[in-house]
Design an enzyme around this catalytic site. Structure first.
Site, PDB file in Angstrom:
ATOM      1  N   SER A  34       0.792  -1.233   0.000  1.00 24.25           N
ATOM      2  CA  SER A  34       0.000   0.000   0.000  1.00 24.25           C
ATOM      3  C   SER A  34       0.825   1.284   0.000  1.00 24.25           C
ATOM      4  O   SER A  34       0.424   2.279  -0.601  1.00 24.25           O
ATOM      5  CB  SER A  34      -0.963   0.010   1.180  1.00 24.25           C
ATOM      6  OG  SER A  34      -0.274  -0.208   2.396  1.00 24.25           O
ATOM      7  N   ASP A 250      -2.965   5.680  11.581  1.00 22.97           N
ATOM      8  CA  ASP A 250      -2.931   4.212  11.647  1.00 22.97           C
ATOM      9  C   ASP A 250      -1.527   3.682  11.903  1.00 22.97           C
ATOM     10  O   ASP A 250      -1.345   2.495  12.145  1.00 22.97           O
ATOM     11  CB  ASP A 250      -3.505   3.593  10.363  1.00 22.97           C
ATOM     12  CG  ASP A 250      -2.694   3.940   9.114  1.00 22.97           C
ATOM     13  OD1 ASP A 250      -1.595   4.518   9.233  1.00 22.97           O
ATOM     14  OD2 ASP A 250      -3.165   3.624   8.008  1.00 22.97           O
ATOM     15  N   HIS A 253       0.823   3.927   7.436  1.00 19.34           N
ATOM     16  CA  HIS A 253       0.998   4.642   6.177  1.00 19.34           C
ATOM     17  C   HIS A 253       1.544   6.041   6.417  1.00 19.34           C
ATOM     18  O   HIS A 253       1.297   6.641   7.459  1.00 19.34           O
ATOM     19  CB  HIS A 253      -0.337   4.727   5.436  1.00 19.34           C
ATOM     20  CG  HIS A 253      -0.918   3.395   5.105  1.00 19.34           C
ATOM     21  ND1 HIS A 253      -1.941   2.828   5.842  1.00 19.34           N
ATOM     22  CD2 HIS A 253      -0.606   2.507   4.122  1.00 19.34           C
ATOM     23  CE1 HIS A 253      -2.246   1.651   5.323  1.00 19.34           C
ATOM     24  NE2 HIS A 253      -1.459   1.425   4.281  1.00 19.34           N
TER      25      HIS A 253
END
Length: 895
Positions: A34, A250, A253
Site C-alpha cells: 500500500s 494508523d 501509512h
C-alpha cells in the site's frame, strides 16, 4: 530457407528496437504494497509544476483519467491505479529530473497491491498465495489480470522499447513483519526480474524503503531491522531511510508529507547508487592536499624587463605535468591581493597542488599559470604601509605592465597559444579588482575572467562593462565569487546585479566563508576546471552554494536567500517540531538536519513580492527572519524576488516625496479611519502650488498599508516624476474595508458614501489638492477594483480617471452587475465624455479575475463604453499591481 528468412526478420526487428530505444529515457520499475501503491490523498501542490521529462507508464486502464494501459503519460498522480493516492514514485521522479541533465527523461512503472505479502510477486508460487487471499486482495489482483508480477514484466518490456531500465524501487514489508526470510524472498523476485528482462544486475540497483519508523510510532517498525539485511543478500541493493517521514494515525501509512520526503530520498539514493554526482558545485575534500603517485607540474621564477616600470621584475610560472616545449598551451594570469606579491598564492593557496590534482582527475585542461607581482613600481615589495596611495596606484599601473611587458615576454619564451580564447586572468581581493578592471577592459585580450572577493579598486559596473554586447560576444566565462561573511561582498553583488540587468552571462558564486584562502582556493579550483573548454551557459546560475539575503529580511538575517537562478532557500531552527512546511502559495516540505534546522530550496520564483508563511506542526506562523505584511487577512511574511527590469521600484538617488499617516473621523461610518498619503518632492516648499490627487485602494484581506508597503507606491512615483514620466501628484491610500463585506451591494454603497462624504472632504480640507474631476483619479486592485467600478463609473463628475486592476464584475452575480450594466448602458455617452482614461488591466490568464474581466469587457463593447485594456503576466499578485501603477500613473492629469 524459411528459417533463414525468419532469422533475418528477427534481426531486423532487433535492429529496429535498438534504434527506437532512447538511451536518455531512464525507466524505473516500482512494486510493493500500500505505501508504494499510494495510500495518502494527493494534494493540489502534487498536481502542479509537472514536467514533461517525468513520465508514467499506465499499469491499468483508467477511462475517467483518459489513460490506457501500456501508454506513457506525464506523471500526474495517481501513478499506480485509477483511484490510488500519492506514492514515493511521485517525488522520486521529481528528484531525479531536478538533478539529472535536461536531456534525460525519467519514466516509472508502478505495479503495487495494498496489503499483500512479498509472495504475491513470486512468479512460481503466487497462484497459491492468491487462492488463499481475502476477496478484497483478489479484486485488486484482478486489475492486473490475476498476475501482478506478469503485469510488471509486461509493462517493463513495453518500456524497454522506448528507454533503458535503470533501477527497481520496492516498498513492501508491513505484511511480512517478523519474516526473517524476507530478504531472500525479495532476492528471488529481483533475480527473476533481472532474468526475464535481460538486465545486468551490476547496472540495475534495487532500492527498498523502510516501514514507518519507531520514532513516528510505526507498528511495523521492527521490520526495518530485517530490511537492513537486504544488502547482505543482494549486493546492488540499498535501504532508504524513513526517519522523520511523518505517518498517518494508523501508524502504517505515511502522510502526504511523508511520501514526498521518502520519495525524494529514493531519488537521492538512486543517484548515489548510480554514481551520479551531478554538477560539481564546490571543491572536494583533499583538493588542495599533495597526493602521492601522480604526475606533478613545476614552478620556476622568471625575470622580465618592464618598460612600464623601468626595471626588471619577477614572476612565478607554473608549467603542467608532462610539459613539453613542442606543445602549445593556454595561459592563466593569476593575481594576488594588496598585502601580497608574486609568492602569495604559493604561500597560502597551493595552486600547483590544486592544479596537479585537477589534471590527475582529468578535470582541467593543461595550462601554464603565471603569478606576477601586481604592484607595478620599482620597489614592489609588500612592506611598510601597503595602503599608501603610491602603492595602491601601482596596482592600476600594472595593467600597462601586464599588457605591454609581461604577456609579450611569456609569449616569446613559452609555447603558448597567442589569442584571447586561450588567455585567462584571475585574482583575489585587490587582484580580483584588477582582474575585472583589466579583463573586462581588454576583451580582445582575455576571454576568461575570474574574480575572487574583488576589492574596492573594482571599477563601477557601468565603467567595467561599458559595452555589454561586446562582453556577451567576447567572453567565454566571467566568474565572480565571494564568501558570505566577507565585508567586500557588496562589491561583487553590485557587479552581479548590473550584469543581470544587461544580460551578460556570468557565474555569481557565493560560498560560506570570509576574506581568506579557504574561499580563494575553492574559487581557483572551480574556475580552473572550467577554463579552455566548452562551457554550458545554461548552468551558470546553478553553481552558487548560497544566495543573497532577501531585501525583506529583518536585521542581519541570512535567510531567506535568493539564489542566482531565482530559487529561494528558507531556514528555520525548530528542533522540537515534527513537521515544518513552507507555504508560498504552493506548499514545500522542509527537511530537518542534525542541528534541528529545517531547510528547503524552492523552485524558481516569479518576480517581485510574495506572501508566505511557515506551517509548524499544522499551525501557520510568520517567519521570524522576515518582515511581516498585512495580507491574506492576517499578518504574513513576505519575500522580495529581484528581477531584470525591477528598477522602476528601486530606491534611487532622485528627489523623494513623503509618506504620511492620517487619522480622521468618518461621519458616514461613525468611527475613526486611517489612510496614508504620498506627497511629491517639493510639496512642503512650494506652498502655493496645488496638486492633482489619485485615490488608490487595496484588495481583499489587505488594508491601507498595502499600497505603501507591498506596493512601493512612493518609490514608483518618485522615479516616474524624476524621469518626467508622471505629473507630480498626491496619492491617497485609504482603508477600503467596510463594516460589512466589500463585495456586497450594501458594502459598495457604504464605500461610495464614505469616499464622497468622509475621505475626499477631509483630504481637500487639509491638503493642497485641486478639487475638480479633471484633477481627481480613482483606482483599485481586486476588491478595490470593484469599489472603483461602483463608485467611479457612477460619479464621473468627480473622477476623470479610473483604473481597475485585476478585477471585474462577477460573471455569475447578476444582482449587482446587471444594475451597473443597466446604468452604464443608459449613460454611456456621458461616461465616455467625462472619462479621460478608463484603464482595465489583468495579470494574464492566471489572474483569478481574468474571466470576470473578460465577460465585463464584452459587455462594455456591446454598450459602446470606451476603455483601454492592459495585461502583464503574473496572476493575482503584487508584482502585477506595482506594474499597473507604473503604467497607469503616467496617463494621469495630462490634459
Amino acid at each position: 530457407m524459411k528459417i533463414k528468412i525468419l532469422l533475418f526478420i528477427g534481426s531486423l526487428l532487433a535492429i529496429w528496437q535498438t534504434s527506437a530505444q532512447d538511451s536518455n529515457f531512464h525507466i524505473y520499475q516500482a512494486f510493493g504494497q500500500s505505501n508504494m501503491e499510494g495510500h495518502a490523498k494527493f494534494e493540489p501542490q502534487d498536481t502542479v509544476a509537472l514536467s514533461e521529462r517525468f513520465k508514467v507508464l499506465q499499469a491499468v486502464d483508467c477511462p475517467d483519467l483518459d489513460r490506457k494501459k501500456g501508454n506513457w503519460y506525464t506523471a500526474k498522480p495517481p501513478l499506480s491505479r485509477c483511484n490510488t493516492g500519492l506514492t514515493p514514485t511521485d517525488y522520486f521522479g521529481r528528484e531525479m529530473i531536478n538533478n539529472l541533465p535536461e536531456n534525460i527523461k525519467v519514466g516509472v512503472v508502478n505495479v503495487s497491491v495494498g496489503g499483500t505479502k512479498i509472495e504475491l510477486f513470486d512468479k512460481g508460487n503466487f497462484e497459491s498465495y492468491v487462492e488463499s487471499a481475502p476477496d478484497w486482495l483478489k479484486n485488486t489482483v484482478k486489475q492486473y489480470d490475476g498476475n501482478p508480477y506478469g503485469r510488471l514484466v509486461e509493462l517493463a518490456k513495453i518500456a524497454q522499447r522506448d528507454g533503458v531500465i535503470k533501477g527497481i524501487l520496492l516498498h513492501q514489508g508491513e505484511s511480512n513483519t517478523g519474516d526473517t526470510l524476507w530478504p531472500q524472498k525479495v532476492k528471488d523476485v529481483y533475480d527473476d526480474l533481472i532474468a526475464d528482462l535481460n538486465l545486468d544486475p551490476a547496472k540495475v540497483p534495487l532500492l527498498a524503503g523502510e516501514m514507518v519508523s519507531k520514532e513516528e510510532g510505526g507498528v511495523c517498525a521492527s521490520m526495518n531491522e530485517i530490511i537492513a539485511k537486504l544488502p547482505e543478500v543482494i549486493p546492488n541493493s540499498y535501504v532508504v531511510s524513513s526517519e522523520g517521514c511523518t505517518a498517518m494515525k494508523d501508524n502504517l501509512h505515511f502522510t502526504p508529507e511523508g511520501y514526498r520526503k521518502l520519495g525524494r530520498r529514493y531519488g537521492k539514493k538512486m543517484l548515489e547508487a548510480q554514481g551520479y554526482k551531478g554538477l560539481e558545485r564546490k571543491a572536494p575534500e583533499g583538493f588542495d592536499v599533495r597526493r602521492e603517485n601522480i604526475a606533478r607540474g613545476k614552478i620556476d621564477s622568471i625575470n622580465y624587463k618592464s618598460q612600464t616600470v623601468g626595471t626588471t621584475r619577477k614572476a612565478l610560472v607554473y608549467t603542467p605535468p608532462q610539459y613539453s616545449k613542442n606543445k602549445k598551451y593556454p595561459v592563466l594570469y593569476l593575481l594576488h591581493g594588496i598585502g601580497g606579491d608574486e609568492k602569495e598564492w604559493l604561500r597560502g593557496g597551493n595552486p600547483h597542488v590544486i592544479l596537479d590534482n585537477l589534471y590527475a582527475d582529468g578535470k582541467a585542461e593543461p595550462m601554464i599559470v603565471v603569478m606576477p607581482n601586481g604592484r607595478a613600481m620599482k620597489d614592489d615589495r609588500a612592506v611598510g604601509n601597503i595602503f599608501d596611495s603610491t602603492k595602491v596606484a601601482a596596482f592600476a599601473t600594472f595593467e600597462e605592465d601586464l599588457l605591454n611587458d609581461l604577456i609579450p615576454f611569456i609569449e616569446k619564451n613559452y609555447p603558448v597559444i597567442e589569442n584571447s580564447e586561450n588567455r585567462a586572468i584571475a585574482g583575489l581581493s585587490m587582484g580580483g579588482g584588477q582582474t575585472l578592471n583589466f579583463g573586462l577592459g581588454n576583451l580582445d585580450t582575455f576571454s576568461w575572467v575570474g574574480a575572487f572577493s574583488a576589492a574596492p579598486n573594482t571599477k563601477s559596473p557601468e565603467n567595467l562593462v561599458s559595452q555589454p554586447e561586446k562582453a556577451k560576444n567576447k567572453l567565454n566565462l566571467l566568474w565572480i565569487s565571494c564568501g558570505d561573511k566577507d565585508n567586500l561582498l557588496p562589491i561583487s553583488q553590485r557587479t552581479h546585479e548590473y550584469l543581470v540587468e544587461k544580460e551578460v552571462p556570468h557565474i555569481y558564486y557565493i560560498e560560506p566563508g570570509g576574506h581568506d584562502f579557504k574561499v580563494w582556493k575553492n574559487g581557483l579550483y572551480m574556475f580552473s576546471k572550467l577554463l579552455f573548454k566548452p562551457v554550458d551557459t545554461s548552468l551558470f546560475n546553478k553553481y552558487s552554494l548560497l544566495g543573497t539575503p532577501a531585501s525583506t529580511n529583518v536585521g542581519n538575517s541570512k535567510y531567506p536567500q535568493i539564489l542566482p537562478d531565482g530559487r529561494a532557500n528558507f531556514r528555520l531552527k525548530a528542533p522540537a517540531a515534527r513537521d515544518v512546511k513552507l507555504d508560498l502559495g504552493r506548499k514545500y516540505d522542509m527537511d530537518k538536519n542534525s542541528e534541528g534546522v529545517w531547510e528547503v530550496t524552492t523552485d524558481s520564483l516569479s518576480e517581485g513580492f510574495h506572501y508566505y508563511s511557515l506551517i509548524i506542526d499544522g499551525v501557520s506562523v510568520a517567519d521570524p527572519n522576515s518582515e511581516t505584511f498585512y495580507g491574506m487577512g492576517r499578518k504574513a511574511s513576505g519575500i522580495e524576488v529581484p528581477f531584470r527590469g525591477d528598477d522602476y521600484y528601486t530606491l534611487k538617488n532622485v528627489p523623494h516625496g513623503d509618506v504620511r499617516m492620517e487619522q480622521y473621523f468618518s461621519p458616514v461610518l461613525n468611527s475613526w479611519r486611517k489612510f496614508f498619503v504620498y506627497t511629491p518632492p517639493g510639496y512642503d516648499k512650494e506652498i502655493n502650488k496645488k496638486y492633482p490627487a489619485l485615490y488608490i485602494y487595496h484588495g481583499g484581506g489587505e488594508d491601507e498599508r498595502g499600497w505603501v508597503e507591498q506596493g512601493r507606491t512612493n518609490i514608483i512615483l518618485d522615479n516616474l516624476i524624476a524621469e518626467g514620466k508622471a505629473e507630480p501628484m498626491l496619492v491617497i491610500m485609504p482603508d477600503g474595508n467596510m463594516p460589512v463585506t466589500g463585495f456586497s451591494e450594501n458594502g459598495l454603497r457604504m464605500f461610495e458614501r464614505e469616499l464622497k462624504e468622509g475621505l475626499i472632504p477631509f483630504v481637500e480640507n487639509k491638503y493642497r489638492v485641486i478639487d475638480n474631476a479633471e484633477n481627481r483619479a480613482l483606482a483599485g486592485l481586486s476588491m478595490g477594483g470593484l469599489q472603483t467600478l461602483y463608485a467611479g463609473v457612477q460619479n464621473t463628475d468627480l473622477f476623470s480617471y479610473l483604473g481597475v486592476f485585476s478585477s471585474g464584475w462577477f460573471a455569475n452575480d447578476n444582482e449587482i452587475a446587471e444594475g451597473q450594466y443597466k446604468f452604464m448602458a443608459e449613460n454611456s455617452e456621458k461616461i465616455n465624455k467625462d472619462l479621460n482614461e478608463f484603464w482595465l488591466s489583468m495579470g494574464g490568464k492566471e489572474d483569478i479575475a481574468f474571466n470576470n474581466n473578460k465577460v465585463m469587457m464584452q459587455r462594455f463593447d456591446e454598450m459602446g463604453i470606451d476603455y483601454i485594456y492592459s495585461e502583464y503576466p503574473g496572476g493575482h499578485t503584487w508584482p502585477v499591481w506595482r506594474n499597473d501603477l507604473y503604467r497607469f500613473a503616467p496617463l494621469l492629469f495630462k490634459n
